[in-house]
Design a protein around this motif. Structure first.
Motif, PDB file in Angstrom:
ATOM      1  N   MET A   1       0.780  -1.278   0.020  1.00  0.00           N
ATOM      2  CA  MET A   1       0.297  -0.659  -0.059  1.00  0.00           C
ATOM      3  C   MET A   1       0.692   1.535  -0.239  1.00  0.00           C
ATOM      4  O   MET A   1       1.834   1.405   0.343  1.00  0.00           O
ATOM      5  N   ARG A   2       0.363   2.255  -0.501  1.00  0.00           N
ATOM      6  CA  ARG A   2       1.162   3.436  -0.643  1.00  0.00           C
ATOM      7  C   ARG A   2       0.994   4.272   1.214  1.00  0.00           C
ATOM      8  O   ARG A   2       0.095   4.098   1.925  1.00  0.00           O
ATOM      9  N   PRO A   3       1.907   4.766   1.139  1.00  0.00           N
ATOM     10  CA  PRO A   3       1.834   5.624   2.435  1.00  0.00           C
ATOM     11  C   PRO A   3       1.237   6.388   2.601  1.00  0.00           C
ATOM     12  O   PRO A   3       0.983   6.932   1.490  1.00  0.00           O
ATOM     13  N   SER A   4       0.871   6.550   3.807  1.00  0.00           N
ATOM     14  CA  SER A   4      -0.581   7.970   4.613  1.00  0.00           C
ATOM     15  C   SER A   4       0.657   8.595   4.880  1.00  0.00           C
ATOM     16  O   SER A   4       1.696   8.769   4.469  1.00  0.00           O
TER      17      SER A   4
ATOM     18  N   GLN B   1      10.985   0.144   0.057  1.00  0.00           N
ATOM     19  CA  GLN B   1      10.588   0.131  -1.206  1.00  0.00           C
ATOM     20  C   GLN B   1       9.204   0.921  -1.525  1.00  0.00           C
ATOM     21  O   GLN B   1       7.554   0.409  -2.153  1.00  0.00           O
ATOM     22  N   TRP B   2       9.016   2.222  -1.434  1.00  0.00           N
ATOM     23  CA  TRP B   2       7.922   3.268  -1.898  1.00  0.00           C
ATOM     24  C   TRP B   2       8.249   3.480  -3.344  1.00  0.00           C
ATOM     25  O   TRP B   2       7.661   4.000  -3.848  1.00  0.00           O
TER      26      TRP B   2
ATOM     27  N   LEU C   1       5.281  10.950  -4.809  1.00  0.00           N
ATOM     28  CA  LEU C   1       4.209  10.039  -3.498  1.00  0.00           C
ATOM     29  C   LEU C   1       2.279  10.418  -2.496  1.00  0.00           C
ATOM     30  O   LEU C   1       1.734  10.037  -2.578  1.00  0.00           O
ATOM     31  N   HIS C   2       2.692  11.743  -2.854  1.00  0.00           N
ATOM     32  CA  HIS C   2       1.810  13.078  -2.188  1.00  0.00           C
ATOM     33  C   HIS C   2       1.365  13.989  -2.848  1.00  0.00           C
ATOM     34  O   HIS C   2       0.171  15.114  -2.141  1.00  0.00           O
TER      35      HIS C   2
ATOM     36  N   ASP D   1       3.243   1.201  -8.844  1.00  0.00           N
ATOM     37  CA  ASP D   1       1.783   1.469  -8.878  1.00  0.00           C
ATOM     38  C   ASP D   1       1.454   1.791  -7.390  1.00  0.00           C
ATOM     39  O   ASP D   1       0.165   2.252  -7.776  1.00  0.00           O
ATOM     40  N   ARG D   2       2.399   1.803  -6.083  1.00  0.00           N
ATOM     41  CA  ARG D   2       1.860   2.408  -5.073  1.00  0.00           C
ATOM     42  C   ARG D   2       1.602   4.704  -5.174  1.00  0.00           C
ATOM     43  O   ARG D   2       1.578   4.972  -4.292  1.00  0.00           O
ATOM     44  N   LEU D   3       2.829   4.624  -6.302  1.00  0.00           N
ATOM     45  CA  LEU D   3       2.374   6.493  -6.448  1.00  0.00           C
ATOM     46  C   LEU D   3       1.548   6.370  -6.467  1.00  0.00           C
ATOM     47  O   LEU D   3       0.800   5.956  -7.909  1.00  0.00           O
ATOM     48  N   ALA D   4       0.916   7.929  -6.683  1.00  0.00           N
ATOM     49  CA  ALA D   4      -0.363   8.645  -6.794  1.00  0.00           C
ATOM     50  C   ALA D   4      -0.368   8.943  -8.396  1.00  0.00           C
ATOM     51  O   ALA D   4       0.824   9.416  -8.634  1.00  0.00           O
ATOM     52  N   VAL D   5      -1.212   9.761  -8.806  1.00  0.00           N
ATOM     53  CA  VAL D   5      -1.275   9.722 -10.111  1.00  0.00           C
ATOM     54  C   VAL D   5      -1.164  11.106 -10.769  1.00  0.00           C
ATOM     55  O   VAL D   5      -2.199  12.324  -9.462  1.00  0.00           O
TER      56      VAL D   5
END
Length: 436
Positions: free
Chosen positions: A1-4, A39-40, A72-73, A192-196
């Motif tokens: 999962m993508r980190p909060s 592994q982000w 990421l965010h 794939d965990r990275l935001a678009v």
């Protein structure tokens, strides 16, 4: 999962507190935590972002943190990552600047930094090996890495010229099918965990930083006029933010010359002391510019109390140095991301990655020479342009601590925090024993 976002803030704070040793050490810390441990972000995406940041003026490690934070965010992630990355350095240099003007060099503080230097060298060597192992996947890339190291260390070839040459070689090699790394399945899973990200928000943020950067400088020039120390600080360091290609090492000699000889803000010895502070505190090496601004305003405070003027001068130099970094990333990152699948660009960036390995190795050798030896001599002959150590000036405690730190990381697999803590403690112990 993508980190909060909250988790990312904690990790960026950790990275910031460990970002010793200039760009090489800082890139090593980010790579180890973000790619290997958390592994982000994938290896390919990390190197893609790093290569873009190496093309920009300013401190590449801080810009890399901003870029990955944005991936990421979004804009808030980039802001937090970039600001946290420089915050420990801002606080540390400011505190040491106060100690410096009030008490001179404090022995115990210097002893702690002496020990930290040993750990930093080990971390940088670890970074060279880790990145080389994954990025240099063919004979051409190994050749480019070696050529970049030889060119910059032995012949003083300008960093931008090295990057341009390797990029052109990469483009030609890509057309011949020799280069052009495709992302692996594992890379895709990680990324794939990275935001678009929406590029429009980043461009708006870039416009905001453009105003926030230049508006204070224009106001100072309009109200105080050229020749006032604050107006000169704002204008001079704004120029530096635009032309500092190749990282801090590429511009520090020029800044030192101008600050010492032209403006008379500080002496050559004070400039070296400030560089020592920046080398051994968290944050970009170019944070030494805060010390220069601090000393400039301290020596010419006008109607203000000297320490207040110095604080404002240091913060002003810091602001106009780093505000443009956010501008470059938020303006360029969305477009660089769109070009990520371009084969020709991929080949060029692979070549730049190889050059980056050579540059990081150069920084490691430079750091070792200046940590282990008290004196260097210039060798300028037959095309050579390099600094060599004076063997008689060797600092045996520094060499011993570095070798112990290298053994701790490579043989005993200790983490960065334990090695940093043990090295700092060893520095204090040597100071208490009167050995340093």
């Amino acid at each position: 999962m993508r980190p909060s976002f909250a988790e990312a803030v904690r990790v960026w704070a950790k990275i910031a507190s460990l970002s010793f040793g200039g760009p090489a050490g800082q890139i090593a810390v980010m790579h180890r935590i973000l790619v290997d441990e958390r592994q982000w972000i994938s290896e390919a995406r990390f190197l893609h972002a790093l290569n873009f940041c190496m093309l920009l003026p300013g401190p590449e490690a801080q810009q890399l943190a901003t870029y990955i934070g944005w991936l990421l965010h979004g804009v808030r992630g980039g802001l937090v990552a970039g600001l946290l990355f420089i915050l420990p350095g801002v606080l540390a240099i400011m505190a040491l600047s106060f100690v410096y003007v009030l008490f001179g060099n404090a022995g115990p503080v210097e002893a702690i930094f002496f020990g930290v230097k040993a750990a930093v060298l080990a971390i940088v060597l670890d970074a060279v090996i880790r990145i080389a192992r994954r990025a240099l996947t063919g004979w051409l890339l190994w050749f480019l890495a070696g050529a970049a190291f030889v060119g910059i260390f032995f012949f003083g070839v300008p960093f931008p010229l090295i990057i341009l040459a390797t990029a052109l070689i990469g483009l030609m090699a890509g057309k011949l099918g020799w280069l052009g790394r495709k992302e692996s399945a594992s890379d895709t899973v990680v990324d794939d965990r990275l935001a678009v990200q929406d590029g429009r928000g980043a461009v708006l943020a870039a416009a905001g930083f453009f105003v926030l950067w230049l508006a204070p400088v224009a106001l100072l020039l309009a109200t105080l006029g050229p020749g006032d120390v604050f107006a000169d600080i704002g204008l001079f360091f704004s120029k530096m933010a635009v032309v500092t290609f190749g990282g801090a090492y590429a511009v520090l000699a020029y800044v030192a010359q101008q600050a010492v000889e032209n403006y008379g803000w500080l002496s050559a010895g004070e400039m070296l002391d400030g560089l020592g502070m920046a080398e051994t505190t968290p944050g970009p090496l170019i944070m030494v510019l805060q010390f220069v601004g601090f000393m400039a305003a301290y020596g010419d405070p006008g109607s203000l109390p000297p320490l207040l003027a110095a604080t404002l001068g240091g913060l002003l130099a810091t602001w106009v140095t780093f505000a443009p970094c956010f501008l470059w990333i938020f303006l360029g990152a969305p477009f660089v991301e769109k070009l990520r699948g371009n084969r020709a660009l991929s080949a060029a960036l692979s070549a730049i990655t190889a050059a980056v390995v050579g540059v990081i190795l150069n920084l490691a050798v430079w750091f070792a020479i200046h940590s282990w030896f008290g004196e260097t001599r210039s060798l300028v002959a037959f095309g050579l342009d390099t600094d060599l150590p004076v063997l008689a000036s060797v600092n045996l405690p520094a060499v011993a601590l570095s070798l112990l730190a290298i053994a701790a990381i490579f043989l005993f697999r200790l983490g960065m925090l334990p090695v940093l803590a043990l090295s700092a403690g060893a520095g204090l112990a040597l100071y208490a024993a009167g050995l340093i």
